[in-house]
Design a protein around this motif. Structure first.
Motif, short mmCIF file in Angstrom:
data_model
loop_
_atom_site.label_atom_id
_atom_site.label_comp_id
_atom_site.label_asym_id
_atom_site.label_seq_id
_atom_site.Cartn_x
_atom_site.Cartn_y
_atom_site.Cartn_z
N MET A 13 0.84 -1.19 0.00
CA MET A 13 0.00 0.00 0.00
C MET A 13 0.88 1.25 0.00
N PHE A 14 0.34 2.36 -0.44
CA PHE A 14 1.11 3.58 -0.58
C PHE A 14 0.49 4.69 0.27
N ARG A 15 1.38 5.46 0.93
CA ARG A 15 0.90 6.66 1.61
C ARG A 15 0.45 7.67 0.56
N ILE A 16 -0.32 8.65 1.02
CA ILE A 16 -0.94 9.58 0.07
C ILE A 16 0.10 10.33 -0.76
N GLY A 17 1.26 10.70 -0.15
CA GLY A 17 2.29 11.40 -0.91
C GLY A 17 2.89 10.52 -1.99
N GLU A 18 3.14 9.23 -1.67
CA GLU A 18 3.69 8.29 -2.65
C GLU A 18 2.68 8.06 -3.78
N PHE A 19 1.40 7.87 -3.41
CA PHE A 19 0.34 7.65 -4.40
C PHE A 19 0.20 8.88 -5.29
N SER A 20 0.38 10.06 -4.71
CA SER A 20 0.32 11.31 -5.49
C SER A 20 1.40 11.34 -6.55
N ARG A 21 2.62 10.97 -6.17
CA ARG A 21 3.73 10.99 -7.13
C ARG A 21 3.54 9.98 -8.25
N LEU A 22 3.04 8.79 -7.88
CA LEU A 22 2.92 7.72 -8.86
C LEU A 22 1.73 7.90 -9.79
N THR A 23 0.68 8.58 -9.35
CA THR A 23 -0.49 8.81 -10.20
C THR A 23 -0.50 10.20 -10.83
N GLN A 24 0.45 11.07 -10.39
CA GLN A 24 0.52 12.44 -10.91
C GLN A 24 -0.75 13.22 -10.59
N ARG A 71 -12.29 7.05 -1.94
CA ARG A 71 -11.87 6.90 -0.56
C ARG A 71 -10.54 6.16 -0.52
N PRO A 72 -9.68 6.42 0.48
CA PRO A 72 -8.47 5.59 0.64
C PRO A 72 -8.86 4.13 0.84
N ALA A 73 -7.97 3.23 0.43
CA ALA A 73 -8.23 1.81 0.65
C ALA A 73 -8.30 1.50 2.14
N ARG A 74 -7.49 2.24 2.90
CA ARG A 74 -7.47 2.04 4.35
C ARG A 74 -6.91 3.28 5.01
N VAL A 75 -7.35 3.58 6.22
CA VAL A 75 -6.80 4.65 7.02
C VAL A 75 -6.17 4.01 8.26
N ARG A 93 -3.68 8.18 5.26
CA ARG A 93 -4.48 7.59 4.20
C ARG A 93 -3.58 6.64 3.40
N LEU A 94 -4.06 5.44 3.12
CA LEU A 94 -3.29 4.44 2.39
C LEU A 94 -4.07 4.01 1.15
N TYR A 95 -3.36 3.88 0.02
CA TYR A 95 -3.99 3.58 -1.26
C TYR A 95 -3.37 2.34 -1.88
N GLU A 96 -4.13 1.71 -2.81
CA GLU A 96 -3.67 0.53 -3.52
C GLU A 96 -3.79 0.78 -5.03
N THR A 97 -3.03 -0.01 -5.80
CA THR A 97 -3.05 0.16 -7.26
C THR A 97 -4.41 -0.17 -7.86
N ARG A 98 -5.20 -1.02 -7.19
CA ARG A 98 -6.53 -1.35 -7.73
C ARG A 98 -7.43 -0.11 -7.82
#
Length: 271
Positions: free
Chosen positions: A1-12, A28-32, A39-44
């Motif tokens: 899973m990715f933190r919001i900053g990492e997910f931001s960089r990877l998804t632009q 919504r985040p995948a999990r908090v 906030r934690l996100y997944e590639t799905r």
């Protein structure tokens, strides 16, 4: 899973927009994390985020995006897209870019979109002595003017360049405006700092994830999403540094954007 900053960089997509999509219920985040509140996100979640961006860039407001994403029949979704296409066509020159994005949205949402395949490899990158210029620019399009400034400085002072120029992006997450970018050109010998230009050693990166992006710069977003999927599939690695970019073929040496060639690099470490 990715933190919001990492997910931001990877998804632009900016952290501000991801938080907004969370607040409006669009994504919504995948999990908090219950302990930290992160906030934690997944590639799905990337396909839904892409759908939101396609519709947003095509002129849909939040309520219309919700209705489109909730539409169970593709025919209804097609009618919504066609209606917006007619509205944009009436705005002539100012809306040509929106028409292009709407076409992309139709292909992705109705046909599943094929996408571009990105081959990702891991390689070492050696340290180098570089002439550096770091500025905060209004947006990514301002980078071209910086390269002209750096080339002029090197030419006036007859500084010998020895390698391929590259950019380093210092923002911890993706920014649409006020981008903190550093331009670097490898040089043979040390030179004195002057007028905002500095001479420094750019550190080596033992594990650098790299991929080539063919075509228009708009394809870069898809490459970062490919990085996200690759990182989730290769958990031995994690992101560990600032993103770099090398434009091998760009506006200065190639007239056709379809023939641009950009290399994206993300430093890694062993997890």
């Amino acid at each position: 899973m990715f933190r919001i900053g990492e997910f931001s960089r990877l998804t632009q997509v900016t952290v501000r927009m991801l938080r907004y999509y969370d607040e409006t219920g669009l994504l919504r985040p995948a999990r908090v994390d219950p302990r930290t509140g992160y906030r934690l996100y997944e590639t799905r979640q990337i396909p839904r985020l892409n759908q939101i961006i396609y519709l947003r860039d095509s002129g849909f407001n939040v309520a219309e995006i919700v209705a489109a994403l909730d539409a169970e029949e593709k025919g209804l979704l097609a009618k919504q897209l066609d209606r917006k296409s007619a509205e944009i066509g009436a705005e002539i020159e100012a809306c040509r870019e929106k028409l292009r994005k709407l076409g992309t949205a139709r292909r992705a949402l109705l046909n599943g979109g094929g996408g571009i395949h990105f081959d990702i490899s891991v390689k070492p990158v050696a340290e180098c002595l570089a002439l550096s210029l770091r500025r905060t620019i209004p947006d990514y399009y301002g980078e071209g003017l910086l390269w002209k400034e750096l080339a002029g400085f090197a030419g006036q002072r007859r500084i010998a360049l020895t390698g391929e120029p590259f950019s380093i992006y210092h923002d911890p997450d993706y920014q649409e405006k006020q981008v903190d970018v550093e331009l670097c050109v490898p040089i043979k010998e040390s030179v004195a700092d002057r007028d905002g230009f500095t001479c420094r050693t750019v550190e080596a990166v033992p594990f650098m994830a790299s991929t080539m992006v063919c075509g228009d710069f708009s394809n870069i977003a898809g490459a970062f999403q490919a990085f996200a999927r690759w990182l989730q599939d290769n958990e031995v690695y994690r992101m560990a540094g600032l993103t770099r970019q090398i434009v091998h073929r760009g506006p200065w040496n190639e007239d056709d954007p379809d023939h641009y060639l950009t290399e994206l690099q993300i430093p890694l470490e062993i997890a």
